[in-house]
Design a protein around this motif. Structure first.
Motif, mmCIF file in Angstrom:
data_model
loop_
_atom_site.group_PDB
_atom_site.id
_atom_site.type_symbol
_atom_site.label_atom_id
_atom_site.label_comp_id
_atom_site.label_asym_id
_atom_site.label_seq_id
_atom_site.Cartn_x
_atom_site.Cartn_y
_atom_site.Cartn_z
ATOM 1 N N ASP A 28 25.512 -32.388 -25.981
ATOM 2 C CA ASP A 28 25.221 -32.286 -24.562
ATOM 3 C C ASP A 28 23.831 -31.734 -24.282
ATOM 4 O O ASP A 28 23.242 -32.059 -23.264
ATOM 5 C CB ASP A 28 26.251 -31.350 -23.916
ATOM 6 C CG ASP A 28 27.150 -32.119 -22.982
ATOM 7 O OD1 ASP A 28 27.200 -33.342 -23.110
ATOM 8 O OD2 ASP A 28 27.784 -31.484 -22.117
ATOM 9 N N LEU A 29 23.326 -30.872 -25.183
ATOM 10 C CA LEU A 29 21.997 -30.309 -24.960
ATOM 11 C C LEU A 29 20.952 -31.419 -25.018
ATOM 12 O O LEU A 29 20.089 -31.514 -24.150
ATOM 13 C CB LEU A 29 21.709 -29.223 -26.005
ATOM 14 C CG LEU A 29 20.360 -28.525 -25.875
ATOM 15 C CD1 LEU A 29 20.209 -27.845 -24.520
ATOM 16 C CD2 LEU A 29 20.187 -27.490 -26.981
ATOM 17 N N GLY A 30 21.095 -32.295 -26.017
ATOM 18 C CA GLY A 30 20.184 -33.437 -26.132
ATOM 19 C C GLY A 30 20.271 -34.308 -24.901
ATOM 20 O O GLY A 30 19.266 -34.767 -24.364
ATOM 21 N N LEU A 116 4.435 -23.874 -22.624
ATOM 22 C CA LEU A 116 5.894 -23.880 -22.807
ATOM 23 C C LEU A 116 6.508 -24.911 -21.863
ATOM 24 O O LEU A 116 6.441 -24.770 -20.646
ATOM 25 C CB LEU A 116 6.473 -22.489 -22.516
ATOM 26 C CG LEU A 116 7.976 -22.351 -22.654
ATOM 27 C CD1 LEU A 116 8.428 -22.542 -24.108
ATOM 28 C CD2 LEU A 116 8.446 -20.989 -22.141
ATOM 29 N N LYS A 117 7.085 -25.941 -22.456
ATOM 30 C CA LYS A 117 7.634 -27.021 -21.623
ATOM 31 C C LYS A 117 9.101 -26.760 -21.287
ATOM 32 O O LYS A 117 9.573 -27.040 -20.193
ATOM 33 C CB LYS A 117 7.491 -28.339 -22.370
ATOM 34 C CG LYS A 117 7.682 -29.527 -21.480
ATOM 35 C CD LYS A 117 7.232 -30.791 -22.156
ATOM 36 C CE LYS A 117 7.619 -31.989 -21.309
ATOM 37 N NZ LYS A 117 7.446 -33.246 -21.994
ATOM 38 N N GLY A 118 9.834 -26.228 -22.264
ATOM 39 C CA GLY A 118 11.235 -25.946 -22.012
ATOM 40 C C GLY A 118 11.798 -25.065 -23.103
ATOM 41 O O GLY A 118 11.193 -24.922 -24.165
ATOM 42 N N PHE A 119 12.934 -24.442 -22.841
ATOM 43 C CA PHE A 119 13.610 -23.658 -23.877
ATOM 44 C C PHE A 119 15.076 -23.519 -23.483
ATOM 45 O O PHE A 119 15.441 -23.786 -22.338
ATOM 46 C CB PHE A 119 12.951 -22.288 -24.049
ATOM 47 C CG PHE A 119 13.106 -21.357 -22.884
ATOM 48 C CD1 PHE A 119 14.065 -20.362 -22.880
ATOM 49 C CD2 PHE A 119 12.291 -21.487 -21.757
ATOM 50 C CE1 PHE A 119 14.207 -19.498 -21.796
ATOM 51 C CE2 PHE A 119 12.427 -20.643 -20.665
ATOM 52 C CZ PHE A 119 13.387 -19.635 -20.698
ATOM 53 N N TRP A 120 15.891 -23.107 -24.449
ATOM 54 C CA TRP A 120 17.295 -22.854 -24.128
ATOM 55 C C TRP A 120 17.726 -21.560 -24.761
ATOM 56 O O TRP A 120 17.091 -21.074 -25.701
ATOM 57 C CB TRP A 120 18.192 -24.003 -24.562
ATOM 58 C CG TRP A 120 18.172 -24.283 -26.038
ATOM 59 C CD1 TRP A 120 18.926 -23.672 -26.993
ATOM 60 C CD2 TRP A 120 17.369 -25.249 -26.717
ATOM 61 N NE1 TRP A 120 18.637 -24.203 -28.225
ATOM 62 C CE2 TRP A 120 17.677 -25.162 -28.087
ATOM 63 C CE3 TRP A 120 16.406 -26.177 -26.297
ATOM 64 C CZ2 TRP A 120 17.066 -25.976 -29.045
ATOM 65 C CZ3 TRP A 120 15.797 -26.974 -27.259
ATOM 66 C CH2 TRP A 120 16.130 -26.879 -28.605
ATOM 67 N N GLN A 121 18.790 -21.002 -24.242
ATOM 68 C CA GLN A 121 19.289 -19.736 -24.757
ATOM 69 C C GLN A 121 20.762 -19.600 -24.372
ATOM 70 O O GLN A 121 21.220 -20.240 -23.431
ATOM 71 C CB GLN A 121 18.483 -18.579 -24.167
ATOM 72 C CG GLN A 121 18.606 -18.473 -22.661
ATOM 73 C CD GLN A 121 17.580 -17.532 -22.050
ATOM 74 O OE1 GLN A 121 16.615 -17.138 -22.698
ATOM 75 N NE2 GLN A 121 17.786 -17.163 -20.801
ATOM 76 N N TYR A 133 19.645 -24.457 -20.408
ATOM 77 C CA TYR A 133 18.392 -25.144 -20.711
ATOM 78 C C TYR A 133 17.463 -25.041 -19.510
ATOM 79 O O TYR A 133 17.882 -25.304 -18.380
ATOM 80 C CB TYR A 133 18.678 -26.620 -21.033
ATOM 81 C CG TYR A 133 17.435 -27.472 -21.165
ATOM 82 C CD1 TYR A 133 16.476 -27.176 -22.125
ATOM 83 C CD2 TYR A 133 17.214 -28.569 -20.332
ATOM 84 C CE1 TYR A 133 15.320 -27.951 -22.237
ATOM 85 C CE2 TYR A 133 16.072 -29.347 -20.441
ATOM 86 C CZ TYR A 133 15.125 -29.022 -21.392
ATOM 87 O OH TYR A 133 13.976 -29.778 -21.507
ATOM 88 N N TYR A 134 16.230 -24.628 -19.752
ATOM 89 C CA TYR A 134 15.224 -24.532 -18.691
ATOM 90 C C TYR A 134 14.061 -25.475 -19.006
ATOM 91 O O TYR A 134 13.621 -25.560 -20.138
ATOM 92 C CB TYR A 134 14.656 -23.113 -18.613
ATOM 93 C CG TYR A 134 15.637 -22.041 -18.208
ATOM 94 C CD1 TYR A 134 15.928 -21.796 -16.869
ATOM 95 C CD2 TYR A 134 16.263 -21.245 -19.166
ATOM 96 C CE1 TYR A 134 16.820 -20.799 -16.490
ATOM 97 C CE2 TYR A 134 17.155 -20.236 -18.800
ATOM 98 C CZ TYR A 134 17.425 -20.021 -17.462
ATOM 99 O OH TYR A 134 18.299 -19.036 -17.096
ATOM 100 N N ARG A 135 13.547 -26.128 -17.989
ATOM 101 C CA ARG A 135 12.426 -27.063 -18.176
ATOM 102 C C ARG A 135 11.418 -26.868 -17.044
ATOM 103 O O ARG A 135 11.789 -26.826 -15.876
ATOM 104 C CB ARG A 135 12.991 -28.494 -18.194
ATOM 105 C CG ARG A 135 12.042 -29.625 -17.844
ATOM 106 C CD ARG A 135 11.023 -29.897 -18.953
ATOM 107 N NE ARG A 135 10.533 -31.259 -18.902
ATOM 108 C CZ ARG A 135 9.487 -31.673 -18.159
ATOM 109 N NH1 ARG A 135 8.848 -30.845 -17.357
ATOM 110 N NH2 ARG A 135 9.109 -32.927 -18.236
ATOM 111 N N SER A 179 17.109 -26.086 -14.248
ATOM 112 C CA SER A 179 17.984 -25.388 -15.183
ATOM 113 C C SER A 179 19.312 -26.129 -15.274
ATOM 114 O O SER A 179 19.806 -26.674 -14.285
ATOM 115 C CB SER A 179 18.177 -23.928 -14.756
ATOM 116 O OG SER A 179 19.280 -23.794 -13.911
ATOM 117 N N VAL A 180 19.822 -26.178 -16.502
ATOM 118 C CA VAL A 180 21.117 -26.829 -16.740
ATOM 119 C C VAL A 180 21.967 -25.875 -17.562
ATOM 120 O O VAL A 180 21.576 -25.501 -18.673
ATOM 121 C CB VAL A 180 20.946 -28.149 -17.528
ATOM 122 C CG1 VAL A 180 22.305 -28.793 -17.784
ATOM 123 C CG2 VAL A 180 20.037 -29.112 -16.793
#
Ligand code: HEC
Length: 193
Positions: A28-30, A116-121, A133-135, A179-180
């Motif tokens: 799902d992250l992809g 920084l284009k995006g990251f998740w945590q 997920y943030y973009r 954000s997702v």
């Protein structure tokens, strides 16, 4: 003082990325990453189409840029069991104001690092564990028709958004972020299929 708290928390944040277990990295992250890329591209296309039309845009065509992005965001959330949002410090729609410390800090992270284009945590939202997920969203020249100088905003914007903060931007500025939140049960549901 505030800055040092922010720095410590940012270090903690980046540490958080590392402890994300491999099995919580869902397909799902992809999917979320791809969907958000498509969505961002859709906005760019709509905005540049508007910019390049020779006819003076009518109030209707003017509405056809960021409103559909918001609607598509909502639809993505409903279809996938995600919580989806656009968040901006200088917001136009008050629903897009940052709501908690994580969101404020994610915006600060993008502000500090323009590459920084995006990251998740990992995050817990309303007591539910999952992955967020943030973009980033950057300002392009085509955005300035509606997010440029305050007095040059289309009249429908001035009328409909009396508390608008989303103007006076320049090309390359951070406009906000998507954000997702993917809850763990959405991840489990996917595995069962
Ligand atoms: C035709 C006018 C128009 C153009 C062009 C436009 N926007 Fe917007 N934008 C709006 C409106 C109106 C809203 C508020 C929509 C709503 O009520 O949710 C908005 C909202 C947003 C939001 C949601 C956060 C907030 O402030 O409410 C983001 C992010 C955004 N715009 C980014 C962009 C970017 C990036 C571009 C250029 C690629 C762009 N916009 C071009 C009119 C426009």
């Amino acid at each position: 003082m505030v800055l040092s708290i922010l720095c410590v928390s940012l270090i903690w944040f980046s540490g958080g990325n590392k402890i994300l277990h491999a099995d919580t990295l869902p397909n799902d992250l992809g999917k979320a990453v791809t969907e958000i890329e498509n969505l961002d591209e859709m906005r760019s296309h709509l905005a540049s189409f508007l910019e390049s039309t020779p006819d003076k845009p009518t109030p209707d065509t003017f509405k056809q840029v960021c409103k559909p992005v918001g609607m598509k965001m909502k639809q993505l959330g409903e279809e996938n069991g995600w919580q989806t949002k656009q968040i901006a410090k200088k917001y136009r729609n008050p629903n897009h104001a940052p709501q908690n410390l994580q969101e404020v800090m994610a915006l600060a992270k993008f502000e500090q690092d323009e590459n920084l284009k995006g990251f998740w945590q990992p995050e817990i939202v309303d007591g539910v564990k999952g992955t967020k997920y943030y973009r980033r969203i950057n300002v392009e020249s085509s955005c300035l028709a509606c997010h440029g100088l305050k007095n040059e905003r289309p009249s429908f914007v001035q009328q409909k958004y009396p508390q608008d903060l989303a103007y006076n931007f320049h090309v390359g500025d951070l406009r906000g972020m998507y954000s997702v939140f993917i809850p763990e049960d959405a991840i489990e549901a996917l595995k069962d299929n």
